[in-house]
Scaffold this motif. Structure first.
Motif, PDB file in Angstrom:
ATOM      1  N   ILE A 144      -4.040  49.816  11.081  1.00 45.82           N
ATOM      2  CA  ILE A 144      -4.623  50.432  12.271  1.00 45.82           C
ATOM      3  C   ILE A 144      -6.108  50.111  12.365  1.00 45.82           C
ATOM      4  O   ILE A 144      -6.624  49.839  13.453  1.00 45.82           O
ATOM      5  CB  ILE A 144      -4.378  51.955  12.277  1.00 45.82           C
ATOM      6  N   SER A 145      -6.787  50.087  11.240  1.00 47.27           N
ATOM      7  CA  SER A 145      -8.207  49.732  11.225  1.00 47.27           C
ATOM      8  C   SER A 145      -8.413  48.311  11.758  1.00 47.27           C
ATOM      9  O   SER A 145      -9.313  48.059  12.555  1.00 47.27           O
ATOM     10  CB  SER A 145      -8.750  49.862   9.804  1.00 47.27           C
ATOM     11  N   VAL A 146      -7.572  47.393  11.337  1.00 40.00           N
ATOM     12  CA  VAL A 146      -7.653  46.007  11.808  1.00 40.00           C
ATOM     13  C   VAL A 146      -7.315  45.932  13.296  1.00 40.00           C
ATOM     14  O   VAL A 146      -7.987  45.230  14.061  1.00 40.00           O
ATOM     15  CB  VAL A 146      -6.720  45.085  10.993  1.00 40.00           C
ATOM     16  N   LEU A 147      -6.302  46.671  13.735  1.00 40.50           N
ATOM     17  CA  LEU A 147      -5.924  46.667  15.150  1.00 40.50           C
ATOM     18  C   LEU A 147      -7.035  47.261  16.019  1.00 40.50           C
ATOM     19  O   LEU A 147      -7.301  46.772  17.115  1.00 40.50           O
ATOM     20  CB  LEU A 147      -4.620  47.429  15.353  1.00 40.50           C
ATOM     21  N   THR A 189     -13.202  43.924  19.739  1.00 48.18           N
ATOM     22  CA  THR A 189     -14.040  42.753  19.511  1.00 48.18           C
ATOM     23  C   THR A 189     -13.352  41.519  20.105  1.00 48.18           C
ATOM     24  O   THR A 189     -12.285  41.625  20.698  1.00 48.18           O
ATOM     25  CB  THR A 189     -14.288  42.514  18.011  1.00 48.18           C
ATOM     26  N   MET A 190     -13.955  40.395  19.887  1.00 42.19           N
ATOM     27  CA  MET A 190     -13.379  39.134  20.388  1.00 42.19           C
ATOM     28  C   MET A 190     -12.565  38.439  19.302  1.00 42.19           C
ATOM     29  O   MET A 190     -12.530  37.210  19.218  1.00 42.19           O
ATOM     30  CB  MET A 190     -14.491  38.236  20.908  1.00 42.19           C
ATOM     31  N   MET A 191     -11.882  39.211  18.474  1.00 40.06           N
ATOM     32  CA  MET A 191     -11.048  38.655  17.408  1.00 40.06           C
ATOM     33  C   MET A 191      -9.877  37.894  18.035  1.00 40.06           C
ATOM     34  O   MET A 191      -9.260  38.365  18.985  1.00 40.06           O
ATOM     35  CB  MET A 191     -10.522  39.799  16.525  1.00 40.06           C
ATOM     36  N   THR A 192      -9.588  36.729  17.501  1.00 38.52           N
ATOM     37  CA  THR A 192      -8.468  35.931  18.009  1.00 38.52           C
ATOM     38  C   THR A 192      -7.165  36.354  17.331  1.00 38.52           C
ATOM     39  O   THR A 192      -7.173  37.068  16.328  1.00 38.52           O
ATOM     40  CB  THR A 192      -8.696  34.434  17.744  1.00 38.52           C
ATOM     41  N   LEU A 193      -6.064  35.884  17.880  1.00 41.80           N
ATOM     42  CA  LEU A 193      -4.768  36.167  17.256  1.00 41.80           C
ATOM     43  C   LEU A 193      -4.665  35.524  15.878  1.00 41.80           C
ATOM     44  O   LEU A 193      -4.035  36.079  14.976  1.00 41.80           O
ATOM     45  CB  LEU A 193      -3.630  35.682  18.157  1.00 41.80           C
ATOM     46  N   ASP A 194      -5.280  34.357  15.700  1.00 43.22           N
ATOM     47  CA  ASP A 194      -5.289  33.721  14.385  1.00 43.22           C
ATOM     48  C   ASP A 194      -6.015  34.604  13.364  1.00 43.22           C
ATOM     49  O   ASP A 194      -5.545  34.771  12.235  1.00 43.22           O
ATOM     50  CB  ASP A 194      -5.971  32.352  14.435  1.00 43.22           C
ATOM     51  N   GLU A 195      -7.158  35.158  13.756  1.00 43.26           N
ATOM     52  CA  GLU A 195      -7.913  36.039  12.856  1.00 43.26           C
ATOM     53  C   GLU A 195      -7.134  37.320  12.570  1.00 43.26           C
ATOM     54  O   GLU A 195      -7.117  37.804  11.437  1.00 43.26           O
ATOM     55  CB  GLU A 195      -9.273  36.381  13.469  1.00 43.26           C
ATOM     56  N   LEU A 196      -6.477  37.851  13.592  1.00 42.94           N
ATOM     57  CA  LEU A 196      -5.654  39.045  13.407  1.00 42.94           C
ATOM     58  C   LEU A 196      -4.523  38.771  12.420  1.00 42.94           C
ATOM     59  O   LEU A 196      -4.276  39.562  11.505  1.00 42.94           O
ATOM     60  CB  LEU A 196      -5.087  39.512  14.751  1.00 42.94           C
ATOM     61  N   ALA A 197      -3.867  37.633  12.589  1.00 40.03           N
ATOM     62  CA  ALA A 197      -2.777  37.260  11.679  1.00 40.03           C
ATOM     63  C   ALA A 197      -3.284  37.143  10.246  1.00 40.03           C
ATOM     64  O   ALA A 197      -2.629  37.614   9.312  1.00 40.03           O
ATOM     65  CB  ALA A 197      -2.151  35.947  12.128  1.00 40.03           C
ATOM     66  N   LYS A 198      -4.445  36.546  10.070  1.00 39.26           N
ATOM     67  CA  LYS A 198      -5.010  36.385   8.726  1.00 39.26           C
ATOM     68  C   LYS A 198      -5.318  37.741   8.095  1.00 39.26           C
ATOM     69  O   LYS A 198      -4.982  37.982   6.936  1.00 39.26           O
ATOM     70  CB  LYS A 198      -6.271  35.532   8.800  1.00 39.26           C
TER      71      LYS A 198
END
Length: 74
Positions: free
Chosen positions: A21-24, A30-39
């Motif tokens: 949840i913290s990451v979500l 922010t402008m986090m990408t899906l690649d960064e989210l996956a990582k």
């Protein structure tokens, strides 16, 4: 706080705990990408991250963790 588990089409089961949840929360603010989210969630690809986002309720991402903790204790 209740534990939510999401099963992806790849067969992986992702537990939506406080860390996730913290990451979500960070992802939606922010402008986090899906690649960064996956990582950050230890997912294989951005496609898994996208599938995860489509399966969880939107409020899970938008309610800040301190507010969720406060609601869980009351």
């Amino acid at each position: 706080m209740e534990q939510l588990k999401v099963k992806l089409t790849s067969g992986r089961e992702i537990e939506i705990n406080e860390d996730a949840i913290s990451v979500l929360n960070k992802y939606v603010r922010t402008m986090m990408t899906l690649d960064e989210l996956a990582k950050e969630l230890s997912l294989a690809t951005w496609e898994e991250a996208y599938e995860l986002l489509n399966q969880i309720p939107a409020w899970t991402m938008w309610i800040p963790l301190p507010v969720r903790r406060r609601e869980a204790t009351s």
